[in-house]
Structure formats: structure tokens, C-alpha cells
Design a protein around this motif. Structure first.
Motif, PDB file in Angstrom:
ATOM      1  N   GLN A 660       0.817  -1.216   0.000  1.00  0.00           N
ATOM      2  CA  GLN A 660       0.000   0.000   0.000  1.00  0.00           C
ATOM      3  C   GLN A 660       0.854   1.270   0.000  1.00  0.00           C
ATOM      4  N   ASN A 663       0.533   3.738   2.858  1.00  0.00           N
ATOM      5  CA  ASN A 663      -0.756   4.364   3.147  1.00  0.00           C
ATOM      6  C   ASN A 663      -1.565   3.516   4.123  1.00  0.00           C
ATOM      7  N   VAL A 689       5.311   6.452   8.008  1.00  0.00           N
ATOM      8  CA  VAL A 689       3.853   6.464   7.844  1.00  0.00           C
ATOM      9  C   VAL A 689       3.299   7.817   8.282  1.00  0.00           C
ATOM     10  N   SER A 690       2.415   8.349   7.479  1.00  0.00           N
ATOM     11  CA  SER A 690       1.806   9.640   7.778  1.00  0.00           C
ATOM     12  C   SER A 690       1.065   9.598   9.119  1.00  0.00           C
TER      13      SER A 690
END
Length: 1005
Positions: A660, A663, A689-690
Motif C-alpha cells: 500500500q 498508506n 507512515v503519515s
């Protein structure tokens, strides 16, 4: 074999030196190319004597015999601190053997010379004459540019004894001694041997061998005793005097904290030394009084910094209960004490510096105006005396005449820098030992440790040399012989080869993996284009279940050797964890694709998305050989109570992250449990990772004991990931990870310290917990297929990796759980060879020759330092398979000798051991890459029948050189009388060595 060194008569020494120099262009193994010449004409003045180099061996193993001092001088030592003498000498001294261990930081259990004082005196006088001869004959200088400094101990009573008093008087004026007359007469009668050294030069040799002295006192010596000794030397002997001081002056707290900060927390100190040794305030007051005395006498008083540091023996490093630490771990202590004392005296203090001095700091030390500088541990390592040449050249331009006082500010800056200087931090060399699991052979023992240490035995020196020459196509073709996944292993291999590299004992390993990658990037695509599938050479077929690194490697090896191979996998594409879980920032998809294309181009057949249920009986109906390579995918277990389902498996997380493209939702705070490479990958991925603000790695021990590659740990730290050490997770609930605090306990079998619970609980914020504690194999699948398992639920396989079912093999992680990519390739090589042998097919795992000139390799010996470009990195390779001779390098007494043998039965380079020059210090055994000790296990030359009879060493004693009659203890331990050329009585190898020694090396017999 005796541990008593035999002294070489002066006349024999002359013959030895002149013959070896003429015939081998070396002296006691020191190559002519490493002789030091001061090219600038700069010098330094010490005690009104001019030195063309302010460096040399510290009182110790490298300054105890004539030949040791000669070797030190040849390579640039101009300040020779002679080994300490004391009233207890000769056979009255008890020194446990082995007595030296310089594997990393140095340790020893010996103090003063093992000779009698009178014998030591003779050695020093012989060396004094020889250095004058060599100075002229080799055109080092027109006038004497070196000096000797004597070292004595350990109390005033012993120093005032007749024995030591006679020694000191002789060193001040040797003209009336027997050895002085012998040396003079011998040189005079052999004056025609020399072309530059003349009778006039002989007459000019001063009988004053030493005008300075160093006081060596035992730990616990009272301040008033030390002061009395110094006063005696100044006032009665009129000698410039140094007082050797101990690092214990810094205090136990400072020493412990410094060693811990530098990574040497395992060194166990003896606290009583800090209480009983000279105290700092007393030492300063004493020095101030002594300086006043010295000034009135127009003499110098100074300090020798520092003595070694007493430490407890807890891991059998050496025999006994206490040893003395030196080398790079001592540097931060000695330089700190130098700074503290220099500041105390506003720079007006004579300091003779030792304590971890080496190539990387010697110019810095000299920049403070500290001089002279001596060393011991550094030159007990590979390169040996030849390391001195590089040091002497490095500092030559800094010489500026007379010492004018210490620059306190520069010295303070060095102290501040040292704590972060990689050369003195333990993590530069975390490897406990470079030794291989191989026996030391009598003959042909040279080995490339990197190749042997590599699980697939890659031909590393060969391809390294070719990369350095920019012959990338040739280099890659050699890599591809043994390595089915060169692009992948050039990026993420755990490079076990580098943990065996000889350069670890110089500075840092050759960057072997990086050199491989250069070949990959420059040549692999072209190599793949040139591949033509090999014709099938057998009607038998092989199926491999699992398309990971192990399966693909086996497929490539078998297919290129003419075997029909099919690879099946449950996933939609090949290369398992590498393709699906290892993040892109660690290895790019482009690099992975290179290796996959290489396998495909060989003609391997693939079947993807195959039902993961395996039925061996059905497979064996279609295929002649079945290989299981499905890896270890079952999540590992950790005792963690998870009330919120916030704990996820690391491999599952990494797969999802990669698929992913990052995401995913993890929350703000992430904790990763584990200390391996997978934990580092998971933590670094989570950090990207955000929404994630903080990532912590939770580990039950400390960073030092993490199994992950140190490089990966440092990368994680550099990216802001926190290491939460000494914590064991208990539960996760409501965004809180509860852990028990741990402490380090005793060392286990792996020498890692265990973790012991304290009962104290702490909590950490954790929106997500990632468990990276190792995956498990699917034992049930194996059991269902009637494969026998051991008590740990691992499959039982033989040395060929074959199971109890004929022609069914298991390779890779399925064999013993998660391992490395290169181990998977190694498994593939083993099975390839076995299947090919069963089919009566030859394999293409061929060895290539080595292509670096021997003169170039000898030129690299003793050279330390970091080189920048890839081609220069290749030049750091020492070519150990062609030239090892580490035991020759590291022997301070030169008791191990390389001889050139012209024979069909052994290679040209052979190492023999000279029993008479050995005191069994054991240093050669520390650095020999094999199991064993050269001083015991190499063919030994004996100098007397008595020594031969008292030894178990295999070797010979020449009874009649002219007739070639000798006593031989054969490789089978039979003792026979043998005459050279009677080859039937001894092995052809032994006969070759004996004949060579008689014909070409009679001066060593």
C-alpha cells in the motif's frame, strides 16, 4: 619447547642481517620498502639529543631483544624505550603463558624483561651498535638520530641493589663492559662486510647509551617511595627522569564512566588500585617538588603517561586473576590524564606519551608539543613493526626542533573529540574473534578469511581486485559463480565476510558488499543479456516448492548445470520476503528484478498462485527430486496480553506497508518489540507512515546486544527512532504498553548478558505495537508429509540437507527458522552439488586464480587509514589467500619466519617457527585465522638437541649442517634421524622445507 628466549650472538646477528638483506631485501622480515627515511631533514631535540622521529616502541615486548629494537628502528623508531629491568630477573620471574592478548584493546600479564638483567644489558648494547651500523650502511642519517631510554623498577631498594646499579652505570658508560668490547672487535674484524660503515664510524660510537630513565613502579607504590626514586636518579645518577603514572589517578568513577561511554563496559576494574595507587593531589605536589630539584641540576623531570590499567580476568583472556589493559580503550583515559596534568602545570611539563597511541592519533598528540610518543598494542597487531613507517611519515612534517611546552587548548580539544572518535569506540570492532573453524595446517596455511567466512565461499579477493581495476565484467562473472542473487546480496546481505576480514585488525573491514554492488551496477545487465539456457543433461526433473531466495538460488544453480527445474509458489510473484516485505528504502525493486531476470533467463520454469497444501507423495509421482523452500512465515510468539488488538506481526505489517506504499494508519505513537533486522525495518517503515510522531524499539537487553546489524541500528537511530532498552513488554491496553524494567545479568553461552527482571513496571504510550520477535516454521505441514522432526519441531536433515524421505530436501528458513539470504544460497549450493553428484553431472562452481601482484600486496602491509573511492577501497584488500604471514607480523621477537620454497609439493610461501626466539607470548595465536597457535603448530626449527627433545612441536634440528644430518619429529610425531635428500624417510613437504633451510636459510639454523 621452552618459553625461554635464546639470545643471538652478535656475530651471527651481523651475518643474519647482511644475508637476509642481500637475498630477500628484508631484515628480520621487515621489507626494504618499509624502511623509514626522513626526507624533510626536520628533527626534534630531546635532552639535547636530535631525533629524526619522536616515536618508538614503549617498554615492552617490542623492545626486549636486539632484533626487536632493530626492526623498530628500521621502520622509523628513533626513541627506543627499553624493556623494564628489575632486581628479580631471569628464572626468578614467573610469567604465566600466554602473556599477551592484543585482539582488540590489549591485555598482558607480563611486566619486566624475562631475561637476566645482565643479559638484557647485552641485548641493548648489541642493538646500540647495530643501529649505528644500519644508520650508516642504509644511509638513514649521517650522525646519530636516535636515542635509548632505560626503564627500571620497582622500588628504591631493588634499584639501589648491586645488580641494577651495575646496569644503570653500564647504560651511562658501557665502554668497560665485556659486551661492548665484543661488539667493537666483531665489527672491526668484519669491517669489510660494509660499504658505508667505516672504522672511523665505529670509533665514534658513544658509550653513553642512555642519558634518561623511566621509573616503572608497581600499583600501590607509595608517593614518598616514587619521589625518593626520582630524587635518586636526578641527584645521584644525573639522569633526565620520567615517572610512569597510572590511569588510576583519574579516579574510579571517571574511569568507569569513560569506559562505559566508549563501549567497554565489560572491562571489570579492581577497585582497590584506585585507593592504594598514587593519588592525584599527591602526584601533583610531588612533581612540583621534583621540578625544582631538576631545574637546579639542569635536568628534566617529566611523566610517562600512562601505565596500563589493571582489570580482572573473567573470560579466560589470559591465565591468572588480573591482567593489564592497553591499546585503544586506554587512549581516552591516558589523553585525559595528559590534559589534566598539562593544565595543572600550564603546559610546563615534560610528557612522554603512550596509552593507545596509534596511526589515527599520533599526529594529534604531537600537535600539542607532547613528545616523545611510544606505543605497544598497535604494533602487536597485523602489520606489526611495519605500521611504524606510516606513523613516522605522518608526523615528520610536524617536527620543529626543540619542545617548547604543551598547548593545553589543543590537548583539551583532543579529549573532547575522543569520546566520539570511532577509532577508539568499541563499536568499530564488535567482532569477538575473526577465527575460522579450520585447523592450522603444517604447510600452505594461507587463507582468505573473507571467503571461508562467507557461507557461499565467494571468491572475494578475486572479484575485489577486478573491481579495483574497473574490470567489472570479469568481476561479476566471478561473483555469479557462487552467488545466485548478486544484486540482492550487494544491498542487504549481512556480510559475514566482513566480520572475518583481516583489516578489522587494522582499522575497518574492506567494504566487500559495496564493491560487489559496483560490479552488479556495471555488469549484471550485460551478463544477463549474454545468458543462453544450458541444454538439459539429464532426464530427471526437480520441483522446488517456494520461490524465495533459497528456492530461486537452487533453481538457477541446477538449471545452469543442465537440470530441468520447476519452481512453485503460493504467491503471485517470486522472491518471498525480499520482494513482498523488505521496504523499498532498503532495497529497490530494480535491484530485486535484476536477480529474478537472471534466474528466468537460465530457463527456470515457474508456477505461481499454487495451492499451498503440499503433498509429497503426489509430487514424487511427477518429479524425481522435491525441495521444500517455503520459508518461515508463521508469526512468532511473545508473551503479551493484548486487550485492544493493537499488536500486529512485523512481517504482515511490512507486507501491507509495501503493498500500500505506506498508506496505512498506525496512530501517533508506535512501539516495535524486538532487536533484529526485521525490527529495524518495521521501525523505519513505521516512522515513514503519515501521522506517526514517535517510534520506539523495545528491547529486553541493551543496544550492544541487539542481534540486528550495527549498520541497521545506526540508521534507525539517525532517523529519530528511539531505543527503549532493558524493557520486557507485558500487556497493551487502552493505548498503553506495560513493560517490566530489566537489568543485565550474567553472560550466556553466546557471551551476551542475560536480561533479569526487576519487578519494576513502567508504561509507554502506544497506539500500535509491532511484534518483531522472529517467525516460525510450519511444523504441521512437515509432519503431515511424514518428515521426521527433532525435539524443537525442526526437520531432521543430513549434511546434504536431505530428509528421511529419499530425494526430498529442505533448504532456507524452513530448515531451522529465520536465517539470512546468504545462508539460503549456501543451502542451495549444498543441494545442487548433491543432486548433480547423484546424476553423475559435474558442477560449475569453479575457483578462479588471484590476480594481484605480490609486491603490491606486501606494500599494503602495515598501512592504515580510510580510502574514499571504490577503486581505492579495493586497494585495501590484503590478498590473504596469497600472502597471510600474520603470525610473522605480530611476533615481536620475529620467531615466525616466511621462507620461499621452490618445490612441487608445497607452495612458494611457507611459514616456519624458530623455537629459540620464542617466549610463548601467544600473540601469533590470537591473530592466526585458523584454530591453533603457530608457535606450537607450524613446522619448527630447533637450535639445540635439548630443545628438540623437550618439545612436542613437529620440526627438525640440524645436527650437521654440512652433511645435512638432522633429527626430525614428523607430522605423525615419530622421531627419526634424517639426512637431507632421503625423501623416503620424511614427507615430501618436510623434505622440501629442510632442504630449503639448508640451501638458502642456513643463517637461521
Amino acid at each position: 619447547m621452552s618459553d625461554k628466549m635464546q639470545r643471538i650472538p652478535f656475530e651471527k646477528m651481523l651475518t643474519w642481517i647482511t644475508r637476509e638483506l642481500k637475498e630477500k631485501e628484508s631484515i628480520f622480515g621487515v621489507h626494504k620498502d618499509k624502511f623509514y627515511y626522513n626526507e624533510t631533514g626536520k628533527s626534534i631535540t630531546l635532552f639535547n639529543e636530535k631525533l629524526s622521529s619522536p616515536i618508538g616502541p614503549a617498554a615492552g615486548p617490542n623492545s626486549q631483544l636486539t632484533q626487536n629494537i632493530v626492526c623498530a628502528y628500521l621502520t622509523g623508531s628513533r626513541f627506543i624505550e627499553l624493556k623494564t629491568v628489575q632486581v628479580i630477573d631471569g628464572e626468578d620471574i614467573t610469567v604465566s603463558k600466554p602473556c599477551i592478548n592484543a585482539q582488540d584493546e590489549g591485555y598482558n600479564v607480563e611486566w619486566s624483561t624475562e631475561l637476566k638483567v645482565s643479559e638484557a644489558f647485552d641485548e641493548y648494547v648489541k642493538a646500540w651498535f647495530l643501529l649505528h651500523v644500519l644508520m650508516k650502511e642504509l644511509k638513514f642519517a649521517k650522525e646519530r638520530d636516535f636515542m635509548f631510554n632505560m626503564s627500571v623498577g620497582y622500588d628504591l631498594k631493588g634499584i639501589k641493589s648491586s645488580k641494577i646499579d651495575t646496569y644503570i652505570k653500564g647504560m651511562q658508560d658501557a665502554s668497560s663492559t665485556k659486551i661492548w668490547t665484543e661488539c667493537q672487535e666483531t665489527l672491526l674484524s668484519h669491517i669489510d662486510m660494509f660499504s658505508e660503515f667505516t672504522k672511523e664510524d665505529l670509533e665514534k660510537i658513544s658509550p653513553t647509551i642512555c642519558s634518561s630513565i623511566t621509573i616503572s613502579t608497581l600499583h600501590g607504590c607509595p608517593a614518598n617511595e616514587i619521589e625518593s626514586i626520582a630524587s635518586y636518579f636526578l641527584e645521584e645518577k644525573k639522569l633526565n627522569t620520567y615517572i610512569k603514572m597510572n590511569p588510576t589517578l583519574l579516579g574510579e568513577k571517571f574511569v568507569k564512566e569513560t569506559l562505559t561511554a566508549m563501549g567497554y563496559d565489560y572491562i571489570v576494574l579492581n577497585g582497590h588500585h584506585f585507593t592504594n595507587d598514587l593519588q592525584y593531589s599527591d602526584g601533583v605536589a610531588m612533581l612540583k617538588r621534583l621540578k625544582a630539584v631538576a631545574n637546579n641540576l639542569n635536568l628534566e623531570i617529566g611523566v610517562k603517561l600512562t601505565n596500563t590499567l589493571p582489570a580482572k580476568i573473567i573470560n579466560n583472556e589470559l591465565p591468572g586473576e588480573e591482567m593489564y589493559m592497553s591499546g585503544r580503550a586506554l587512549f581516552p583515559l591516558s589523553i585525559s590524564l595528559a590534559s589534566k596534568l598539562a593544565k595543572e602545570f600550564n603546559g610546563d611539563l615534560q610528557i612522554s606519551y603512550s596509552g593507545g597511541a596509534d596511526f589515527f592519533n599520533i599526529d594529534k598528540i604531537l600537535s600539542t608539543e607532547i613528545s616523545p610518543i611510544t606505543f605497544a598494542t598497535s604494533i602487536l597487531k597485523p602489520g606489526g613493526y611495519e605500521r611504524i613507517t606510516q606513523m613516522a611519515k605522518k608526523v615528520e612534517k610536524q617536527l620543529n626542533g626543540k619542545i617548547s611546552g604543551i598547548n593545553v587548548e589543543i590537548l583539551e580539544d583532543i579529549v573532547k573529540e575522543t569520546i566520539n572518535d570511532k577509532h577508539y569506540r568499541k563499536e568499530l570492532r564488535l567482532v569477538n574473534s575473526r577465527k575460522l573453524n579450520s585447523n592450522l595446517e603444517f604447510y600452505d596455511c594461507a587463507v582468505a578469511p573473507c571467503s571461508v567466512g562467507c557461507p557461499i565461499n565467494q571468491q572475494i579477493p578475486q572479484y575485489t581486485a577486478l573491481v579495483g581495476q574497473k574490470k567489472y565484467d570479469e568481476a561479476f562473472s566471478i561473483i555469479a559463480i557462487d552467488n545466485a542473487l548478486p544484486a540482492i546480496t550487494s544491498t542487504i546481505c549481512n556480510h559475514k565476510c566482513q566480520t572475518k576480514c583481516t583489516r578489522l585488525d587494522y582499522d575497518e573491514s574492506v567494504s566487500i558488499r559495496d564493491l560487489k554492488q559496483i560490479a552488479v551496477l556495471n555488469a549484471q545487465d550485460k551478463f544477463i543479456e549474454s545468458i543462453e539456457p544450458t541444454d538439459i543433461r539429464t532426464g530427471k526433473k526437480v520441483v522446488i516448492i517456494g520461490a524465495g531466495p533459497a528456492g530461486l538460488s537452487l533453481a538457477l544453480f541446477l538449471r545452469r548445470n543442465g537440470v530441468d527445474v520447476t519452481v512453485r509458489d503460493k504467491k503471485e510473484s517470486a522472491l518471498g520476503v525480499v520482494e513482498h516485505a523488505i521496504p523499498e528504502f532498503r532495497i529497490s525493486s530494480e535491484m530485486i528484478k535484476k536477480d529474478l531476470e537472471m534466474v528466468k533467463k537460465q530457463g527456470v520454469k515457474f508456477q505461481f498462485c499454487v495451492d499451498e497444501n503440499i503433498n509429497l507423495k503426489e509430487l514424487k509421482k511427477e518429479y524425481d527430486y522435491v525441495v521444500l523452500a517455503i520459508g518461515a512465515w508463521k508469526p512468532g510468539k511473545v508473551s503479551l496480553s493484548d486487550c485492544d488488538n493493537k499488536a500486529i506481526n512485523a512481517i504482515s505489517f511490512l507486507e501491507k506497508y509495501k503493498k500500500q506504499k505506506g498508506n496505512i494508519a498506525l496512530g501517533k505513537k508506535v512501539c516495535v518489540i524486538g532487536g533484529g533486522d526485521v525490527a529495524m525495518d518495521a521501525a523505519r517503515s513505521a516512522k515513514r507512515v503519515s501521522g506517526v510522531e514517535e517510534v520506539s524499539i523495545i528491547y529486553r537487553r541493551t543496544k550492544k546486544y541487539m542481534p540486528a546489524d550495527n549498520e541497521e541500528i545506526e540508521l534507525a537511530i539517525s532517523e529519530g527512532i528511539l531505543l527503549k532498552e532493558l524493557l520486557t513488554p507485558i500487556s497493551i491496553n487502552d493505548g498503553k504498553l506495560t513493560c517490566e524494567k530489566m537489568i543485565l545479568g550474567d553472560r550466556d553461552a553466546s557471551l551476551r548478558r542475560s536480561s533479569v527482571g526487576t519487578g519494576e513496571i513502567t508504561t509507554l504510550d502506544a497506539d500500535t505495537v509491532i511484534i518483531a520477535t522472529g517467525e516460525k516454521i510450519d511444523s504441521n505441514l512437515l509432519r503431515q508429509n511424514e518428515i521426521n522432526l527433532d525435539s524443537n519441531e525442526f526437520p531432521i536433515v543430513n549434511e546434504k540437507l536431505e530428509t528421511n524421505i529419499e530425494n526430498v530436501y529442505i533448504i532456507g528458513d524452513l530448515k531451522k527458522g529465520p536465517s539470512t539470504i546468504v545462508n539460503a544460497i549456501a543451502d542451495a549450493k549444498i543441494v545442487t552439488k548433491d543432486i548433480l553428484a547423484k546424476e553423475d553431472l559435474s558442477s560449475d562452481f569453479k575457483q578462479k586464480g588471484y590476480c594481484t601482484d605480490e609486491k603490491i600486496l606486501y606494500g599494503r602491509k602495515g598501512i592504515l587509514g580510510d580510502l574514499k573511492s571504490c577503486e581505492e577501497e579495493a586497494d585495501r584488500c590484503l590478498g590473504c589467500k596469497n600472502i597471510c604471514e600474520l603470525c610473522v607480523d605480530v611476533c615481536p621477537n620475529r620467531a615466525n619466519v616466511m621462507i620461499n620454497v621452490n618445490s612441487d609439493f608445497v607452495s612458494n610461501h611457507q611459514v616456519i617457527h624458530l623455537d629459540g626466539m620464542c617466549n610463548e607470548c601467544g600473540n601469533c595465536g590470537i591473530f592466526c585465522p585458523h584454530k591453533g597457535n603457530p608457535y606450537k603448530d607450524k613446522i619448527t626449527v630447533f637450535w639445540s638437541k635439548e630443545d628438540f627433545e623437550n618439545s612436542d612441536n613437529k620440526g627438525f634440528f640440524i645436527e650437521n649442517l654440512e652433511k645435512g644430518i638432522c633429527l626430525v619429529r614428523t607430522e605423525e610425531s615419530d622421531i627419526i634421524s634424517y639426512t637431507a635428500s632421503q625423501q623416503s624417510k620424511v614427507s615430501k613437504e618436510m623434505a622440501s622445507l629442510i632442504q630449503t633451510c639448508i640451501d638458502k636459510y642456513d643463517y637461521i639454523l
